[in-house]
Design a protein around this motif. Structure first.
Motif, PDB file in Angstrom:
ATOM      1  N   LEU A   1       6.582  -9.059 -15.521  1.00 41.42           N
ATOM      2  CA  LEU A   1       5.592 -10.052 -15.112  1.00 41.42           C
ATOM      3  C   LEU A   1       4.317  -9.406 -14.583  1.00 41.42           C
ATOM      4  CD1 LEU A   1       7.920 -12.618 -13.293  1.00 41.42           C
ATOM      5  CD2 LEU A   1       7.063 -12.700 -15.646  1.00 41.42           C
ATOM      6  N   GLY A   2       4.353  -8.122 -14.295  1.00 47.70           N
ATOM      7  CA  GLY A   2       3.153  -7.409 -13.879  1.00 47.70           C
ATOM      8  C   GLY A   2       2.497  -8.001 -12.645  1.00 47.70           C
ATOM      9  N   ALA A   3       1.190  -8.244 -12.744  1.00 46.25           N
ATOM     10  CA  ALA A   3       0.421  -8.749 -11.611  1.00 46.25           C
ATOM     11  C   ALA A   3       0.867 -10.132 -11.173  1.00 46.25           C
ATOM     12  CB  ALA A   3      -1.066  -8.770 -11.963  1.00 46.25           C
ATOM     13  N   SER A   4       1.586 -10.855 -12.030  1.00 47.34           N
ATOM     14  CA  SER A   4       2.077 -12.185 -11.677  1.00 47.34           C
ATOM     15  C   SER A   4       3.358 -12.130 -10.849  1.00 47.34           C
ATOM     16  CB  SER A   4       2.333 -13.010 -12.952  1.00 47.34           C
ATOM     17  OG  SER A   4       1.128 -13.221 -13.672  1.00 47.34           O
ATOM     18  N   ASP A   5       3.926 -10.951 -10.703  1.00 50.63           N
ATOM     19  CA  ASP A   5       5.156 -10.768  -9.943  1.00 50.63           C
ATOM     20  C   ASP A   5       4.799 -10.523  -8.476  1.00 50.63           C
ATOM     21  OD1 ASP A   5       7.576  -9.732  -8.784  1.00 50.63           O
ATOM     22  OD2 ASP A   5       8.270  -9.218 -10.798  1.00 50.63           O
ATOM     23  N   GLU A   6       5.351 -11.360  -7.581  1.00 52.94           N
ATOM     24  CA  GLU A   6       5.022 -11.237  -6.155  1.00 52.94           C
ATOM     25  C   GLU A   6       5.447  -9.901  -5.562  1.00 52.94           C
ATOM     26  OE1 GLU A   6       6.626 -13.758  -7.506  1.00 52.94           O
ATOM     27  OE2 GLU A   6       5.655 -15.654  -6.974  1.00 52.94           O
ATOM     28  N   ARG A   7       6.346  -9.194  -6.247  1.00 53.70           N
ATOM     29  CA  ARG A   7       6.804  -7.906  -5.729  1.00 53.70           C
ATOM     30  C   ARG A   7       5.865  -6.756  -6.060  1.00 53.70           C
ATOM     31  NH1 ARG A   7      12.512  -8.635  -8.642  1.00 53.70           N
ATOM     32  NH2 ARG A   7      10.996  -9.406 -10.179  1.00 53.70           N
TER      33      ARG A   7
ATOM     34  N   TYR B   1      -3.927  -3.820 -17.423  1.00 46.25           N
ATOM     35  CA  TYR B   1      -3.600  -3.500 -16.031  1.00 46.25           C
ATOM     36  C   TYR B   1      -3.935  -2.040 -15.737  1.00 46.25           C
ATOM     37  CZ  TYR B   1      -0.811  -3.634 -11.690  1.00 46.25           C
ATOM     38  OH  TYR B   1      -0.395  -3.589 -10.383  1.00 46.25           O
ATOM     39  N   ARG B   2      -3.509  -1.149 -16.637  1.00 46.33           N
ATOM     40  CA  ARG B   2      -3.772   0.277 -16.434  1.00 46.33           C
ATOM     41  C   ARG B   2      -5.271   0.566 -16.438  1.00 46.33           C
ATOM     42  NH1 ARG B   2       0.308   0.604 -20.436  1.00 46.33           N
ATOM     43  NH2 ARG B   2      -1.159   1.488 -21.933  1.00 46.33           N
TER      44      ARG B   2
ATOM     45  N   GLU C   1      -5.486   7.034 -24.051  1.00 44.66           N
ATOM     46  CA  GLU C   1      -4.531   6.093 -24.605  1.00 44.66           C
ATOM     47  C   GLU C   1      -4.372   4.840 -23.748  1.00 44.66           C
ATOM     48  OE1 GLU C   1      -0.895   8.166 -24.877  1.00 44.66           O
ATOM     49  OE2 GLU C   1      -0.539   8.253 -22.719  1.00 44.66           O
ATOM     50  N   THR C   2      -4.783   4.899 -22.499  1.00 43.51           N
ATOM     51  CA  THR C   2      -4.652   3.730 -21.640  1.00 43.51           C
ATOM     52  C   THR C   2      -5.927   2.891 -21.608  1.00 43.51           C
ATOM     53  OG1 THR C   2      -5.306   5.017 -19.718  1.00 43.51           O
ATOM     54  CG2 THR C   2      -2.955   4.845 -20.169  1.00 43.51           C
ATOM     55  N   GLN C   3      -6.960   3.315 -22.304  1.00 46.23           N
ATOM     56  CA  GLN C   3      -8.197   2.554 -22.293  1.00 46.23           C
ATOM     57  C   GLN C   3      -8.015   1.242 -23.053  1.00 46.23           C
ATOM     58  OE1 GLN C   3     -10.827   4.060 -20.533  1.00 46.23           O
ATOM     59  NE2 GLN C   3      -9.224   5.532 -20.108  1.00 46.23           N
ATOM     60  N   ASP C   4      -8.468   0.159 -22.482  1.00 46.09           N
ATOM     61  CA  ASP C   4      -8.387  -1.150 -23.131  1.00 46.09           C
ATOM     62  C   ASP C   4      -9.798  -1.689 -23.328  1.00 46.09           C
ATOM     63  OD1 ASP C   4      -8.083  -3.840 -23.820  1.00 46.09           O
ATOM     64  OD2 ASP C   4      -6.238  -4.051 -22.674  1.00 46.09           O
TER      65      ASP C   4
END
Length: 424
Positions: A89-95, A129-130, A338-341
Protein backbone atom coordinates in the motif's frame (compact mmCIF):
# COMPACT_ATOMS: atom_id res chain seq x y z
CA UNK A 1 40.15 10.64 15.82
CA UNK A 2 36.74 11.81 17.00
CA UNK A 3 33.98 9.22 17.44
CA UNK A 4 31.18 9.18 14.88
CA UNK A 5 27.65 9.10 16.28
CA UNK A 6 24.38 7.60 15.10
CA UNK A 7 20.72 7.95 15.95
CA UNK A 8 18.83 4.82 14.94
CA UNK A 9 15.05 4.77 14.46
CA UNK A 10 12.93 1.60 14.47
CA UNK A 11 16.00 -0.14 15.83
CA UNK A 12 14.38 -3.52 16.54
CA UNK A 13 16.53 -5.89 18.56
CA UNK A 14 19.71 -4.35 17.22
CA UNK A 15 20.98 -6.19 14.14
CA UNK A 16 21.79 -2.89 12.47
CA UNK A 17 22.90 -1.39 15.78
CA UNK A 18 25.42 -4.18 16.35
CA UNK A 19 26.85 -3.89 12.84
CA UNK A 20 27.16 -0.10 13.05
CA UNK A 21 28.77 -0.40 16.49
CA UNK A 22 31.33 -2.85 15.13
CA UNK A 23 32.08 -0.47 12.26
CA UNK A 24 32.86 2.26 14.78
CA UNK A 25 29.66 4.27 15.30
CA UNK A 26 28.53 5.18 18.81
CA UNK A 27 24.79 5.33 19.44
CA UNK A 28 23.54 8.66 20.68
CA UNK A 29 20.01 7.27 20.65
CA UNK A 30 18.10 4.15 19.56
CA UNK A 31 14.29 4.26 19.39
CA UNK A 32 12.05 1.19 19.27
CA UNK A 33 8.31 0.56 19.72
CA UNK A 34 8.31 -3.12 20.69
CA UNK A 35 8.84 -3.59 24.42
CA UNK A 36 10.83 -6.83 24.13
CA UNK A 37 13.16 -5.41 21.49
CA UNK A 38 13.60 -2.21 23.50
CA UNK A 39 14.57 -4.30 26.53
CA UNK A 40 17.14 -6.15 24.41
CA UNK A 41 18.56 -2.82 23.24
CA UNK A 42 18.78 -1.46 26.78
CA UNK A 43 20.71 -4.54 27.88
CA UNK A 44 23.21 -4.11 25.05
CA UNK A 45 23.46 -0.36 24.43
CA UNK A 46 22.58 1.01 27.86
CA UNK A 47 19.32 2.35 29.29
CA UNK A 48 20.34 5.98 28.76
CA UNK A 49 20.66 5.43 25.00
CA UNK A 50 17.35 3.67 24.34
CA UNK A 51 13.92 5.27 24.00
CA UNK A 52 10.85 3.02 23.94
CA UNK A 53 7.76 4.19 22.08
CA UNK A 54 6.50 5.54 18.78
CA UNK A 55 9.45 7.17 17.07
CA UNK A 56 7.16 9.74 15.44
CA UNK A 57 5.88 10.89 18.84
CA UNK A 58 7.74 14.11 19.70
CA UNK A 59 7.55 13.24 23.41
CA UNK A 60 9.58 10.12 22.62
CA UNK A 61 11.97 11.54 20.03
CA UNK A 62 12.27 15.15 18.96
CA UNK A 63 14.85 15.56 16.15
CA UNK A 64 15.22 19.25 16.97
CA UNK A 65 16.86 18.29 20.27
CA UNK A 66 19.77 16.76 18.37
CA UNK A 67 20.38 19.16 15.48
CA UNK A 68 23.98 19.11 14.31
CA UNK A 69 24.96 16.58 16.98
CA UNK A 70 24.84 13.34 14.99
CA UNK A 71 26.76 12.04 11.99
CA UNK A 72 24.34 9.33 10.84
CA UNK A 73 20.57 8.83 10.91
CA UNK A 74 19.87 5.13 10.37
CA UNK A 75 16.98 2.74 10.63
CA UNK A 76 14.93 -0.14 9.35
CA UNK A 77 11.48 1.45 9.08
CA UNK A 78 8.38 -0.82 8.85
CA UNK A 79 8.38 -3.21 5.90
CA UNK A 80 4.65 -4.08 5.43
CA UNK A 81 3.88 -0.95 3.35
CA UNK A 82 6.24 -2.27 0.65
CA UNK A 83 5.96 -6.04 1.05
CA UNK A 84 3.71 -8.34 -0.94
CA UNK A 85 2.38 -9.78 2.32
CA UNK A 86 1.48 -6.25 3.41
CA UNK A 87 -0.35 -5.61 0.09
CA UNK A 88 2.18 -2.94 -0.98
CA UNK A 89 0.00 0.00 0.00
CA UNK A 90 3.03 2.28 0.20
CA UNK A 91 2.23 5.84 1.25
CA UNK A 92 -1.40 4.84 1.83
CA UNK A 93 -0.34 2.46 4.61
CA UNK A 94 -0.56 4.09 8.06
CA UNK A 95 2.51 2.11 9.13
CA UNK A 96 4.77 3.73 6.55
CA UNK A 97 7.61 5.69 8.14
CA UNK A 98 10.05 5.85 5.24
CA UNK A 99 8.94 9.29 4.08
CA UNK A 100 8.86 10.45 7.70
CA UNK A 101 12.48 9.35 8.17
CA UNK A 102 13.54 11.28 5.07
CA UNK A 103 11.83 14.44 6.32
CA UNK A 104 13.40 13.90 9.75
CA UNK A 105 16.82 14.08 8.11
CA UNK A 106 16.03 17.65 7.07
CA UNK A 107 15.39 18.54 10.74
CA UNK A 108 18.18 16.53 12.33
CA UNK A 109 20.77 17.53 9.69
CA UNK A 110 23.05 14.47 9.94
CA UNK A 111 25.97 14.11 7.57
CA UNK A 112 24.60 10.77 6.33
CA UNK A 113 21.37 8.78 6.09
CA UNK A 114 21.04 4.98 5.96
CA UNK A 115 17.61 3.36 5.59
CA UNK A 116 16.86 -0.25 4.70
CA UNK A 117 13.67 -2.06 3.73
CA UNK A 118 12.36 -5.06 1.84
CA UNK A 119 13.01 -5.80 -1.81
CA UNK A 120 9.43 -4.82 -2.65
CA UNK A 121 10.36 -1.14 -2.43
CA UNK A 122 12.51 -1.64 -5.53
CA UNK A 123 9.49 -2.74 -7.62
CA UNK A 124 8.09 -0.64 -10.50
CA UNK A 125 5.03 -0.02 -8.33
CA UNK A 126 7.11 2.35 -6.18
CA UNK A 127 8.98 4.15 -8.95
CA UNK A 128 7.29 7.46 -8.12
CA UNK A 129 7.73 7.03 -4.37
CA UNK A 130 11.46 6.45 -4.81
CA UNK A 131 11.74 9.47 -7.09
CA UNK A 132 9.97 11.61 -4.51
CA UNK A 133 12.49 10.48 -1.87
CA UNK A 134 15.46 11.34 -4.11
CA UNK A 135 13.99 14.73 -4.98
CA UNK A 136 13.38 15.57 -1.32
CA UNK A 137 16.89 14.57 -0.31
CA UNK A 138 18.36 16.66 -3.13
CA UNK A 139 16.36 19.62 -1.85
CA UNK A 140 17.76 19.00 1.64
CA UNK A 141 21.32 19.08 0.31
CA UNK A 142 22.12 15.38 -0.04
CA UNK A 143 23.31 13.09 -2.81
CA UNK A 144 21.40 9.80 -2.54
CA UNK A 145 21.30 6.40 -4.17
CA UNK A 146 19.35 3.16 -3.82
CA UNK A 147 20.97 -0.26 -4.00
CA UNK A 148 19.64 -3.82 -3.65
CA UNK A 149 22.00 -5.80 -1.41
CA UNK A 150 21.96 -9.54 -0.74
CA UNK A 151 23.00 -10.81 2.68
CA UNK A 152 24.66 -13.85 1.10
CA UNK A 153 27.17 -11.48 -0.53
CA UNK A 154 28.46 -10.49 2.91
CA UNK A 155 29.06 -13.87 4.53
CA UNK A 156 25.50 -14.56 5.72
CA UNK A 157 24.16 -18.05 4.81
CA UNK A 158 20.81 -16.63 3.74
CA UNK A 159 19.37 -14.99 0.62
CA UNK A 160 17.71 -12.01 2.36
CA UNK A 161 17.68 -9.19 -0.22
CA UNK A 162 17.38 -5.72 1.31
CA UNK A 163 16.78 -2.45 -0.50
CA UNK A 164 19.07 0.20 0.94
CA UNK A 165 19.10 3.99 0.65
CA UNK A 166 22.30 5.91 1.39
CA UNK A 167 22.51 9.70 1.35
CA UNK A 168 25.52 11.91 2.05
CA UNK A 169 26.47 15.55 1.75
CA UNK A 170 28.07 16.43 -1.62
CA UNK A 171 31.47 16.97 0.02
CA UNK A 172 31.38 13.44 1.49
CA UNK A 173 29.84 11.58 -1.46
CA UNK A 174 33.09 11.23 -3.50
CA UNK A 175 34.54 9.19 -0.63
CA UNK A 176 31.67 6.69 -0.46
CA UNK A 177 31.57 3.36 -2.26
CA UNK A 178 29.10 0.55 -1.78
CA UNK A 179 30.61 -2.35 0.19
CA UNK A 180 32.42 -4.97 -1.86
CA UNK A 181 30.91 -8.42 -2.04
CA UNK A 182 32.84 -11.26 -0.50
CA UNK A 183 32.97 -14.89 -1.55
CA UNK A 184 30.58 -16.84 0.65
CA UNK A 185 31.34 -20.52 1.21
CA UNK A 186 29.16 -20.79 4.31
CA UNK A 187 26.08 -23.00 4.05
CA UNK A 188 23.26 -23.68 6.46
CA UNK A 189 24.94 -26.98 7.33
CA UNK A 190 28.45 -25.68 7.93
CA UNK A 191 27.08 -22.72 9.85
CA UNK A 192 24.89 -24.74 12.19
CA UNK A 193 26.69 -28.08 12.53
CA UNK A 194 28.10 -27.32 15.99
CA UNK A 195 24.74 -26.10 17.26
CA UNK A 196 22.92 -29.13 15.85
CA UNK A 197 25.48 -31.36 17.62
CA UNK A 198 25.24 -29.51 20.95
CA UNK A 199 23.50 -32.52 22.54
CA UNK A 200 25.74 -35.05 20.76
CA UNK A 201 23.17 -35.85 18.03
CA UNK A 202 24.68 -38.83 16.25
CA UNK A 203 23.40 -37.74 12.84
CA UNK A 204 24.70 -34.14 12.90
CA UNK A 205 27.30 -34.74 10.17
CA UNK A 206 24.78 -36.43 7.90
CA UNK A 207 22.38 -33.56 8.45
CA UNK A 208 25.14 -31.08 7.59
CA UNK A 209 25.57 -32.80 4.22
CA UNK A 210 21.82 -32.45 3.58
CA UNK A 211 21.96 -28.74 4.44
CA UNK A 212 24.59 -27.68 1.92
CA UNK A 213 22.80 -24.62 0.62
CA UNK A 214 21.79 -21.06 1.41
CA UNK A 215 18.72 -20.45 3.55
CA UNK A 216 15.64 -18.67 2.26
CA UNK A 217 14.82 -15.33 3.84
CA UNK A 218 14.10 -15.63 7.55
CA UNK A 219 10.64 -14.21 8.30
CA UNK A 220 10.08 -12.77 11.75
CA UNK A 221 6.34 -12.55 11.46
CA UNK A 222 4.03 -10.12 13.24
CA UNK A 223 2.10 -9.88 16.47
CA UNK A 224 -1.13 -10.55 14.58
CA UNK A 225 -0.13 -14.13 13.84
CA UNK A 226 0.59 -17.16 16.01
CA UNK A 227 3.84 -18.64 17.23
CA UNK A 228 7.20 -18.68 15.52
CA UNK A 229 7.78 -20.53 12.27
CA UNK A 230 10.15 -20.00 9.37
CA UNK A 231 7.86 -18.43 6.83
CA UNK A 232 5.18 -19.02 4.18
CA UNK A 233 4.57 -22.21 2.23
CA UNK A 234 7.22 -21.59 -0.41
CA UNK A 235 9.88 -20.90 2.23
CA UNK A 236 8.91 -24.03 4.16
CA UNK A 237 9.42 -26.09 1.02
CA UNK A 238 12.90 -24.59 0.58
CA UNK A 239 13.71 -25.39 4.20
CA UNK A 240 12.66 -29.02 3.71
CA UNK A 241 15.21 -29.33 0.91
CA UNK A 242 17.80 -28.15 3.44
CA UNK A 243 16.79 -30.78 5.97
CA UNK A 244 14.84 -28.43 8.25
CA UNK A 245 11.29 -28.66 9.56
CA UNK A 246 10.09 -25.06 9.25
CA UNK A 247 6.72 -25.51 10.95
CA UNK A 248 8.05 -24.18 14.24
CA UNK A 249 11.11 -23.30 16.30
CA UNK A 250 12.63 -25.79 18.74
CA UNK A 251 13.51 -25.19 22.36
CA UNK A 252 16.71 -27.19 22.07
CA UNK A 253 18.99 -28.98 19.61
CA UNK A 254 18.24 -32.65 18.74
CA UNK A 255 19.05 -35.12 21.48
CA UNK A 256 21.74 -37.76 20.98
CA UNK A 257 19.25 -40.49 20.03
CA UNK A 258 17.02 -38.30 17.83
CA UNK A 259 16.02 -39.97 14.53
CA UNK A 260 17.97 -39.59 11.31
CA UNK A 261 16.86 -36.46 9.40
CA UNK A 262 15.47 -38.70 6.63
CA UNK A 263 13.00 -39.97 9.23
CA UNK A 264 12.27 -36.73 11.09
CA UNK A 265 13.65 -33.34 10.15
CA UNK A 266 15.04 -31.22 12.99
CA UNK A 267 13.76 -27.76 13.77
CA UNK A 268 15.98 -24.74 14.32
CA UNK A 269 16.38 -23.10 17.71
CA UNK A 270 16.39 -19.33 18.19
CA UNK A 271 20.18 -19.50 18.46
CA UNK A 272 20.38 -21.29 15.12
CA UNK A 273 18.14 -18.69 13.48
CA UNK A 274 20.40 -16.00 14.92
CA UNK A 275 23.44 -17.71 13.38
CA UNK A 276 21.74 -17.70 9.98
CA UNK A 277 21.01 -13.99 10.47
CA UNK A 278 24.73 -13.34 10.91
CA UNK A 279 25.22 -13.48 14.66
CA UNK A 280 28.39 -15.55 14.31
CA UNK A 281 30.12 -17.60 17.01
CA UNK A 282 33.58 -16.15 16.34
CA UNK A 283 32.55 -12.72 17.63
CA UNK A 284 32.12 -12.34 21.38
CA UNK A 285 30.00 -9.19 21.01
CA UNK A 286 27.46 -11.15 18.98
CA UNK A 287 27.25 -13.78 21.72
CA UNK A 288 26.83 -11.22 24.50
CA UNK A 289 24.06 -9.54 22.49
CA UNK A 290 22.21 -12.85 22.15
CA UNK A 291 22.60 -13.65 25.84
CA UNK A 292 20.79 -10.38 26.52
CA UNK A 293 17.92 -11.20 24.14
CA UNK A 294 14.70 -10.41 26.02
CA UNK A 295 11.50 -12.43 26.19
CA UNK A 296 10.53 -16.04 25.66
CA UNK A 297 10.97 -18.09 22.49
CA UNK A 298 8.39 -16.46 20.23
CA UNK A 299 9.38 -12.92 21.24
CA UNK A 300 13.06 -13.76 20.77
CA UNK A 301 12.45 -15.36 17.40
CA UNK A 302 10.53 -12.34 16.12
CA UNK A 303 13.28 -10.02 17.23
CA UNK A 304 15.95 -12.05 15.44
CA UNK A 305 13.79 -12.85 12.42
CA UNK A 306 12.99 -9.17 11.78
CA UNK A 307 16.57 -7.99 12.25
CA UNK A 308 18.96 -6.53 9.69
CA UNK A 309 21.90 -9.00 9.48
CA UNK A 310 24.79 -7.50 11.48
CA UNK A 311 27.46 -8.35 8.84
CA UNK A 312 25.56 -6.37 6.19
CA UNK A 313 25.12 -3.44 8.58
CA UNK A 314 28.83 -3.69 9.45
CA UNK A 315 29.81 -3.56 5.76
CA UNK A 316 27.63 -0.50 5.18
CA UNK A 317 28.92 1.10 8.37
CA UNK A 318 32.52 0.59 7.26
CA UNK A 319 31.77 2.28 3.93
CA UNK A 320 30.02 5.19 5.63
CA UNK A 321 32.81 5.74 8.15
CA UNK A 322 35.37 5.68 5.35
CA UNK A 323 33.34 8.33 3.53
CA UNK A 324 32.77 10.54 6.55
CA UNK A 325 36.48 10.45 7.38
CA UNK A 326 37.45 11.07 3.75
CA UNK A 327 39.76 8.07 3.78
CA UNK A 328 39.76 7.30 0.06
CA UNK A 329 38.35 9.35 -2.77
CA UNK A 330 36.59 7.40 -5.51
CA UNK A 331 35.61 8.21 -9.05
CA UNK A 332 32.29 10.05 -8.85
CA UNK A 333 29.86 8.17 -11.04
CA UNK A 334 26.33 9.32 -11.88
CA UNK A 335 23.89 7.96 -9.32
CA UNK A 336 21.67 5.13 -10.50
CA UNK A 337 18.99 6.25 -12.96
CA UNK A 338 16.83 3.16 -12.65
CA UNK A 339 14.69 4.75 -9.96
CA UNK A 340 13.99 7.92 -11.92
CA UNK A 341 10.31 8.35 -12.76
CA UNK A 342 9.84 10.79 -15.60
CA UNK A 343 6.04 10.73 -15.34
CA UNK A 344 6.16 11.70 -11.67
CA UNK A 345 8.80 14.35 -12.29
CA UNK A 346 6.73 16.08 -14.95
CA UNK A 347 3.57 16.01 -12.86
CA UNK A 348 5.28 17.08 -9.63
CA UNK A 349 6.92 20.04 -11.38
CA UNK A 350 3.65 21.39 -12.81
CA UNK A 351 0.68 23.01 -11.13
CA UNK A 352 -1.38 22.68 -14.29
CA UNK A 353 -3.40 19.74 -15.58
CA UNK A 354 -1.48 17.92 -18.30
CA UNK A 355 -2.72 15.41 -20.87
CA UNK A 356 -1.06 12.03 -21.31
CA UNK A 357 0.49 13.12 -24.60
CA UNK A 358 2.05 16.21 -23.05
CA UNK A 359 3.26 14.31 -20.00
CA UNK A 360 4.97 11.62 -22.08
CA UNK A 361 6.49 14.23 -24.38
CA UNK A 362 8.00 16.16 -21.48
CA UNK A 363 9.10 12.95 -19.77
CA UNK A 364 10.66 11.59 -22.97
CA UNK A 365 8.83 8.32 -22.46
CA UNK A 366 6.94 6.39 -25.13
CA UNK A 367 4.18 4.35 -23.53
CA UNK A 368 1.01 2.76 -24.76
CA UNK A 369 -2.18 4.19 -23.29
CA UNK A 370 -2.53 1.11 -21.10
CA UNK A 371 1.04 1.42 -19.83
CA UNK A 372 0.52 5.11 -19.10
CA UNK A 373 -2.72 4.46 -17.21
CA UNK A 374 -0.98 1.81 -15.15
CA UNK A 375 1.75 4.28 -14.23
CA UNK A 376 -0.90 6.82 -13.21
CA UNK A 377 -2.66 4.14 -11.15
CA UNK A 378 0.59 3.40 -9.31
CA UNK A 379 1.16 7.09 -8.64
CA UNK A 380 -2.42 7.42 -7.38
CA UNK A 381 -1.67 4.94 -4.61
CA UNK A 382 1.05 7.19 -3.16
CA UNK A 383 0.00 10.66 -4.34
CA UNK A 384 -3.21 12.62 -4.71
CA UNK A 385 -3.69 12.59 -8.48
CA UNK A 386 -6.50 14.77 -9.80
CA UNK A 387 -8.11 14.08 -13.18
CA UNK A 388 -9.97 16.52 -15.42
CA UNK A 389 -11.62 15.97 -18.77
CA UNK A 390 -10.34 18.27 -21.54
CA UNK A 391 -10.89 18.48 -25.32
CA UNK A 392 -7.58 16.63 -25.66
CA UNK A 393 -8.63 13.83 -23.34
CA UNK A 394 -8.08 13.26 -19.61
CA UNK A 395 -5.58 15.58 -17.94
CA UNK A 396 -3.76 14.95 -14.68
CA UNK A 397 -2.22 16.86 -11.80
CA UNK A 398 -0.51 15.78 -8.57
CA UNK A 399 -1.81 17.80 -5.63
CA UNK A 400 -0.06 16.10 -2.72
CA UNK A 401 1.77 13.16 -1.16
CA UNK A 402 -0.28 10.69 0.90
CA UNK A 403 2.52 9.55 3.19
CA UNK A 404 2.87 10.41 6.84
CA UNK A 405 5.72 12.87 7.31
CA UNK A 406 4.83 14.04 10.81
CA UNK A 407 1.79 16.17 9.99
CA UNK A 408 -1.17 16.57 12.34
CA UNK A 409 -4.46 15.11 11.15
CA UNK A 410 -2.91 12.18 9.28
CA UNK A 411 -4.65 8.80 9.64
CA UNK A 412 -1.55 7.32 11.24
CA UNK A 413 -2.34 9.03 14.54
CA UNK A 414 -5.69 7.28 14.89
CA UNK A 415 -4.19 4.02 13.64
CA UNK A 416 -1.53 4.09 16.35
CA UNK A 417 -4.11 4.93 19.01
CA UNK A 418 -6.29 1.95 18.11
CA UNK A 419 -3.79 -0.64 16.85
CA UNK A 420 -0.55 0.12 18.67
CA UNK A 421 -0.50 -3.24 20.50
CA UNK A 422 -0.53 -5.07 17.16
CA UNK A 423 2.05 -2.96 15.35
CA UNK A 424 5.26 -4.91 14.70
Amino acid sequence: MSELTVIEVCAGAGGQALGLEQAGFAHRLAIELDSWAAKTLRSNLGADVVKEGDVADRTVFNPLDHVGQVDLLAGGVPCPPFSVAGRQLGASDERDLFAWAVETASQLEPRALLLENVRGLSAPRFRGYRQHVLDRLKKFGYVAEWRLLHAADYGVPQLRPRFVLVALRPEDWPFFSWPTRIENTTTVGTSLRDLMAANSWEHADEWMEMARGIAPTIVGGSKKHGGADLGPTRAKAAWRLLGVDALGVADDAPQQSAPHPSVRLPRLTVGMVARIQGWVREDQRHQVWLENLAGRKTAQYRQIGNAFPPPVARALGDSLISALRHEKEHEVLPTSSETQDGIYRVLSASRSFLTSELIMEQASEQLTLRQFERRIAHLSEDFHVETRETPGGPAYRISGFKAFVGQDGHGRHEYMRTHRSRVS
